[in-house]
Enzyme design. Structure first.
Site, mmCIF file in Angstrom:
data_model
loop_
_atom_site.group_PDB
_atom_site.id
_atom_site.type_symbol
_atom_site.label_atom_id
_atom_site.label_comp_id
_atom_site.label_asym_id
_atom_site.label_seq_id
_atom_site.Cartn_x
_atom_site.Cartn_y
_atom_site.Cartn_z
ATOM 1 N N HIS A 64 0.820 -1.220 0.000
ATOM 2 C CA HIS A 64 0.000 0.000 0.000
ATOM 3 C C HIS A 64 0.850 1.265 0.000
ATOM 4 C CE1 HIS A 64 -2.960 -2.738 2.345
ATOM 5 N NE2 HIS A 64 -3.070 -2.925 1.050
ATOM 6 N N LYS A 73 6.137 5.950 7.549
ATOM 7 C CA LYS A 73 5.585 5.033 8.549
ATOM 8 C C LYS A 73 6.706 4.500 9.432
ATOM 9 C CE LYS A 73 1.959 3.367 5.431
ATOM 10 N NZ LYS A 73 1.433 2.205 4.699
ATOM 11 N N TYR A 133 1.652 0.873 13.699
ATOM 12 C CA TYR A 133 2.484 1.825 12.974
ATOM 13 C C TYR A 133 1.985 3.244 13.118
ATOM 14 C CZ TYR A 133 -0.877 1.096 9.103
ATOM 15 O OH TYR A 133 -2.004 0.983 8.324
ATOM 16 N N ASP A 170 -5.841 -5.888 -2.713
ATOM 17 C CA ASP A 170 -4.462 -6.335 -2.904
ATOM 18 C C ASP A 170 -4.356 -7.349 -4.036
ATOM 19 O OD1 ASP A 170 -3.775 -4.625 -0.854
ATOM 20 O OD2 ASP A 170 -3.933 -6.173 0.675
#
Length: 190
Positions: A64, A73, A133, A170
């Site tokens: 992503h 991140k 995250y 995905d």
């Protein structure tokens, strides 16, 4: 220094290893300290969102990224183990289209810094895994994209011998040659 920062094969992507204090009672470590993060990495980032997911063994999430509002991140695992992967999507970068991966687990306490301009994903290797995250920008679903996890042009060497479980978005990820990418090299700071 509460942790060390080590570059991966892609220099902007860093593995952070905290100093863990442990004894018979358990352990303690600082998972994030802005001053120490800046000192160890040379980055001045501002995190605006924390995310937490739990996934079963064999789940693959990713790859992503957000084409607008790119996110840096700082990722870690608090239960279980994953193989975490990043792909450089900054067209003007010397490492465009290259990937880097790391094993992250509750036992090794490692974190990975994923700079803006990278696709990111992971596969769960343990019975389940909890993944946390921090992000440097908010989630904008209209700008989210997915790079195909098994694009032969990228050639990620996933350490799996099973067919992963994927979300529909995905499964429909784009090949690198078709994907929206970042036309300028983004700075690693956000």
């Amino acid at each position: 220094m509460p942790f060390t920062a080590t570059p991966t094969a892609i220099a902007d992507v860093l593995i952070l290893e905290p100093k863990v204090f442990g004894d018979a009672r358990g352990f303690f470590y600082e998972s994030f300290n802005a001053r120490d993060f800046a000192q160890a990495t040379g980055l001045d980032v501002r995190f605006v969102q924390d995310n937490h997911s739990k996934s079963a063994k064999g789940v693959l999430r990713g790859l992503h990224y957000q084409i607008q509002h790119p996110q840096g991140k700082l990722v870690r695992v608090t239960q279980g183990e994953v193989f975490d992967v990043v792909v450089d999507l900054r067209r003007n970068s010397d490492t465009f289209g290259q990937w880097s991966g790391a094993h992250l687990s509750a036992d090794n306490h490692r974190q990975l810094w994923v700079p803006p301009g990278f696709a990111h994903g992971f596969v769960v290797l343990s019975e389940s895994a909890e993944f946390l995250y921090k992000t440097t920008d908010y989630w904008f679903p209209e700008h989210e994209r997915s790079l195909l996890w098994n694009d032969p042009a990228v050639g990620i060497d996933w350490p799996i011998d099973f067919k992963p479980q994927l979300a529909a978005k995905d499964q429909a990820g784009k090949l690198l040659r078709e994907a929206d990418v970042f036309e300028s090299s983004l700075r690693a700071s956000a």
